[in-house]
Every structure is written in C-alpha cells, then in structure tokens.
Design a protein around this motif. Structure first.
Motif, short mmCIF file in Angstrom:
data_model
loop_
_atom_site.label_atom_id
_atom_site.label_comp_id
_atom_site.label_asym_id
_atom_site.label_seq_id
_atom_site.Cartn_x
_atom_site.Cartn_y
_atom_site.Cartn_z
N UNK A 296 0.83 -1.21 0.00
CA UNK A 296 0.00 0.00 0.00
C UNK A 296 0.86 1.26 0.00
N UNK A 297 1.99 1.22 0.67
CA UNK A 297 2.90 2.37 0.67
C UNK A 297 3.49 2.60 -0.72
N UNK A 298 3.87 1.53 -1.38
CA UNK A 298 4.40 1.65 -2.74
C UNK A 298 3.35 2.22 -3.68
N UNK A 299 2.13 1.74 -3.54
CA UNK A 299 1.04 2.23 -4.38
C UNK A 299 0.78 3.72 -4.13
N UNK A 300 0.84 4.12 -2.87
CA UNK A 300 0.62 5.53 -2.54
C UNK A 300 1.70 6.41 -3.17
N UNK B 295 0.93 6.84 -6.92
CA UNK B 295 -0.13 7.82 -7.17
C UNK B 295 0.34 9.24 -6.89
N UNK B 296 1.11 9.40 -5.84
CA UNK B 296 1.64 10.72 -5.49
C UNK B 296 2.55 11.25 -6.60
N UNK B 297 3.44 10.41 -7.09
CA UNK B 297 4.36 10.81 -8.15
C UNK B 297 3.62 11.11 -9.45
#
Length: 55
Positions: free
Chosen positions: A15-19, A22-24
């Motif tokens: 989930x952190x990688x996915x966030x 999306x942020x980038x």
C-alpha cells in the motif's frame, strides 16, 4: 527528479508503494498541465496582430 524514489522498492507494505506511485503521478500531471498552460499562453498571438497579418 523527485520520482526517482520509485526506481527501487524500499517500502515494506504494498500500500505504501502504491501511494508513492499515485503521489508521483499526480506531481508529474500537475507539472505537465502547468507547463502546457504557460506555454500556450505565451505562444498565443493577440487578435490585433492576426488581423493585421491577414490584411
């Protein structure tokens, strides 16, 4: 250059990688939209110049 963090996966939770992805993506989209808007405004010729060229 801020998105270089995505080159390696340092996060433990998916989930952190996915966030971060999306942020980038949001940062890149905003940067492209801002660049396109500024460029199109500076390249646009004023209407008076267009009518003078047509005559």
């Amino acid at each position: 250059m801020r998105t270089r963090r995505l080159a390696r996966d340092y996060e433990t939770l998916p989930a952190s990688s996915e966030a971060f992805i999306y942020f980038s993506a949001g940062i890149l989209m905003a940067r492209r939209l801002a660049r396109t808007t500024a460029t199109s405004q500076t390249l646009r010729t004023p209407p008076q110049a267009q009518t003078a060229l047509a005559v």
